[in-house]
Design a protein around this motif. Sequence first.
Motif, PDB file in Angstrom:
ATOM      1  N   ASN A 142      -7.387  -4.855   4.446  1.00 57.17           N
ATOM      2  CA  ASN A 142      -8.628  -4.526   5.152  1.00 57.17           C
ATOM      3  C   ASN A 142      -8.930  -5.477   6.316  1.00 57.17           C
ATOM      4  O   ASN A 142     -10.029  -6.023   6.426  1.00 57.17           O
ATOM      5  CB  ASN A 142      -9.799  -4.500   4.166  1.00 57.17           C
ATOM      6  CG  ASN A 142      -9.528  -3.589   2.974  1.00 57.17           C
ATOM      7  OD1 ASN A 142      -9.119  -2.454   3.150  1.00 57.17           O
ATOM      8  ND2 ASN A 142      -9.725  -4.108   1.772  1.00 57.17           N
TER       9      ASN A 142
ATOM     10  N   ASN B  74      -5.507  -1.933   7.881  1.00 53.08           N
ATOM     11  CA  ASN B  74      -6.661  -1.150   7.480  1.00 53.08           C
ATOM     12  C   ASN B  74      -6.321   0.324   7.595  1.00 53.08           C
ATOM     13  O   ASN B  74      -5.363   0.710   8.267  1.00 53.08           O
ATOM     14  CB  ASN B  74      -7.878  -1.487   8.342  1.00 53.08           C
ATOM     15  CG  ASN B  74      -9.186  -1.336   7.582  1.00 53.08           C
ATOM     16  OD1 ASN B  74      -9.238  -0.676   6.554  1.00 53.08           O
ATOM     17  ND2 ASN B  74     -10.239  -1.955   8.083  1.00 53.08           N
ATOM     18  N   SER B  75      -7.101   1.161   6.944  1.00 59.89           N
ATOM     19  CA  SER B  75      -6.947   2.605   7.042  1.00 59.89           C
ATOM     20  C   SER B  75      -8.320   3.228   7.244  1.00 59.89           C
ATOM     21  O   SER B  75      -9.349   2.580   7.054  1.00 59.89           O
ATOM     22  CB  SER B  75      -6.271   3.177   5.790  1.00 59.89           C
ATOM     23  OG  SER B  75      -7.156   3.130   4.689  1.00 59.89           O
TER      24      SER B  75
ATOM     25  N   SER C  20       0.823  -1.205   0.000  1.00 65.63           N
ATOM     26  CA  SER C  20       0.000   0.000   0.000  1.00 65.63           C
ATOM     27  C   SER C  20       0.859   1.257   0.000  1.00 65.63           C
ATOM     28  O   SER C  20       0.558   2.230  -0.703  1.00 65.63           O
ATOM     29  CB  SER C  20      -0.923   0.006   1.222  1.00 65.63           C
ATOM     30  OG  SER C  20      -1.791  -1.096   1.204  1.00 65.63           O
TER      31      SER C  20
ATOM     32  N   ALA D 136     -10.217   3.410   3.884  1.00 59.37           N
ATOM     33  CA  ALA D 136     -10.602   2.082   3.409  1.00 59.37           C
ATOM     34  C   ALA D 136     -11.718   1.497   4.265  1.00 59.37           C
ATOM     35  O   ALA D 136     -12.647   0.860   3.745  1.00 59.37           O
ATOM     36  CB  ALA D 136      -9.385   1.158   3.416  1.00 59.37           C
ATOM     37  N   ALA D 137     -11.652   1.692   5.574  1.00 57.90           N
ATOM     38  CA  ALA D 137     -12.704   1.179   6.457  1.00 57.90           C
ATOM     39  C   ALA D 137     -14.046   1.817   6.134  1.00 57.90           C
ATOM     40  O   ALA D 137     -15.086   1.139   6.086  1.00 57.90           O
ATOM     41  CB  ALA D 137     -12.328   1.442   7.916  1.00 57.90           C
TER      42      ALA D 137
ATOM     43  N   THR E 154      -7.675   0.620  -0.535  1.00 59.13           N
ATOM     44  CA  THR E 154      -8.667  -0.416  -0.262  1.00 59.13           C
ATOM     45  C   THR E 154      -8.353  -1.709  -1.001  1.00 59.13           C
ATOM     46  O   THR E 154      -8.543  -2.809  -0.470  1.00 59.13           O
ATOM     47  CB  THR E 154     -10.071   0.078  -0.654  1.00 59.13           C
ATOM     48  OG1 THR E 154     -10.358   1.286   0.067  1.00 59.13           O
ATOM     49  CG2 THR E 154     -11.127  -0.953  -0.346  1.00 59.13           C
TER      50      THR E 154
ATOM     51  N   ALA F 114     -14.978   3.186   3.239  1.00 58.65           N
ATOM     52  CA  ALA F 114     -15.425   2.748   1.913  1.00 58.65           C
ATOM     53  C   ALA F 114     -15.959   1.317   1.945  1.00 58.65           C
ATOM     54  O   ALA F 114     -16.948   0.999   1.270  1.00 58.65           O
ATOM     55  CB  ALA F 114     -14.268   2.859   0.921  1.00 58.65           C
ATOM     56  N   ASN F 115     -15.334   0.448   2.713  1.00 58.67           N
ATOM     57  CA  ASN F 115     -15.737  -0.957   2.743  1.00 58.67           C
ATOM     58  C   ASN F 115     -17.008  -1.201   3.543  1.00 58.67           C
ATOM     59  O   ASN F 115     -17.815  -2.063   3.198  1.00 58.67           O
ATOM     60  CB  ASN F 115     -14.604  -1.817   3.338  1.00 58.67           C
ATOM     61  CG  ASN F 115     -13.517  -2.119   2.330  1.00 58.67           C
ATOM     62  OD1 ASN F 115     -13.791  -2.347   1.161  1.00 58.67           O
ATOM     63  ND2 ASN F 115     -12.280  -2.110   2.785  1.00 58.67           N
TER      64      ASN F 115
ATOM     65  N   THR G 245      -8.347   6.604  -0.881  1.00 60.34           N
ATOM     66  CA  THR G 245      -9.327   5.578  -0.512  1.00 60.34           C
ATOM     67  C   THR G 245      -9.207   4.322  -1.362  1.00 60.34           C
ATOM     68  O   THR G 245      -8.825   3.255  -0.882  1.00 60.34           O
ATOM     69  CB  THR G 245     -10.757   6.138  -0.633  1.00 60.34           C
ATOM     70  OG1 THR G 245     -10.871   7.307   0.169  1.00 60.34           O
ATOM     71  CG2 THR G 245     -11.771   5.113  -0.165  1.00 60.34           C
ATOM     72  N   MET G 246      -9.542   4.426  -2.638  1.00 55.77           N
ATOM     73  CA  MET G 246      -9.747   3.223  -3.451  1.00 55.77           C
ATOM     74  C   MET G 246      -8.458   2.433  -3.660  1.00 55.77           C
ATOM     75  O   MET G 246      -8.453   1.208  -3.565  1.00 55.77           O
ATOM     76  CB  MET G 246     -10.360   3.600  -4.798  1.00 55.77           C
ATOM     77  CG  MET G 246     -11.763   4.166  -4.691  1.00 55.77           C
ATOM     78  SD  MET G 246     -12.863   3.158  -3.664  1.00 55.77           S
ATOM     79  CE  MET G 246     -12.857   1.613  -4.561  1.00 55.77           C
TER      80      MET G 246
END
Length: 325
Positions: free
Chosen positions: A259, A272-273, A181, A276-277, A254, A279-280, A250-251
Motif C-alpha cells: 500500500n 498499491n491497487s 500479492s 486496496a487504495a 490490501t 479500502a484503505n 480487495t482484502m
Amino acid sequence: MSEAMASLSASTAGVKRRDGATGDRIFYWMVFGCGLFVLAALLAAAISMAWGGALAFRTFGFGFLYGTEWDPVAQQFAGLVPIYGTLVTSALAMIIGVPISLGIAVFVTEVAPRWLRGPIGGAIELLAGIPSIIYGMWGLFTFAPFMSDYVQPALIDWLGPLPVIGLLFTGAPLGIGMLTSGIVLAIMIIPYISSVMRDVFLVVPAPLKESAYALGSTKWEVVRDIVIPHTRTAVVGGIFLGLGRALGETMAVTFVLGNTHNIAVSLMEPGNSIAAAIANEFTEADTDIYLSSLIALGFILFVVTFIVLAAAKIMLLRIARQKGE
C-alpha cells in the motif's frame, strides 16, 4: 347430444388456450423484467460511480489517468500507481494460476484414480469458499515471512544479476510486495478456474476420447487434441472469470501489497491497487476532492473490468464462429 359435447369440448379447449396464452405472457414479462434488472443495475452502478468521480475528472482531467502523485495534504491525486498495481498483480496471478488450474483439471478428470477425484474436488470447493480476508491474514502472517526468509533472497541472488529480467528481481526481501500479492491472488483464483475446467472436461463425449485411445494416442495427446479443443470456449470463459476476480480483489491484496504510492519495475517492491487504495483510504477522505478521487478510481476499475469481460465475450464469439456454432 354429440354436437353438444363437441361444442363443450371446443369451448373448454378455447378457454385453456386463452389461459395458457395469458400465463405465457405473464411468464414472458417476468423473465424480461429479470433480464432488464441486470442491465439496470449495471447501468446504475456505472452512472453512480461516474457521477461521484466527476469532480476529480474535472479537476485533474486526463492527467488523473497517467499521473503518479497521490498527496492528500496538497489535494493532488492521480491514479496511475493503483492502476499499474492492479494490472501487474492480476497479470502475475494469471501467469501463475492458469497453468496450475489446467494441471489440476486434467489430473482430476484424466489421470487421478476415482477414489482420489472426490477428495481433490472437495478441496477445490473448500478453497473457493474461504473468505478473502483469511487469505490476506495468512498471506501477511505466514506467507510473507516465508517469502522474505527463503524465496525472495533466492530470487534476488539467482535472477537479480541477469540482464533485463533481473530488473524484476532487485531490491530488499521485504516479504510483501507485487510478487507476494500475485501469488496470493493466484491461490485465490485457482479454485474458480480449475472448477470450470474440471466440469467442462467431464462432459467431453467418451467416444471421442476412446476413439483417440484406440488409434494409439497417449493421455497427453488426447488432452491436447481432443479435450482442450472440444472445450476451449468454456476454458477461455473460466480463465476470464478468474481474471475478473483477480482485478477486483480487495482484502487479500490490501494485506500483502504494501500500500505505497510508487511505481517500481521490481516485483519485490511494495505497491498499491485500486481496490486496496479505496479500502484503505475511504474512511480518511475528509474533503470532496479526496472522496471523488477514490470514487473515480472505482469507476476506472469498473471500466477496466468491463473491457476485459467484453474482450472475453468477443473472443468466445470468434471461437464459436470458428467451430461453426
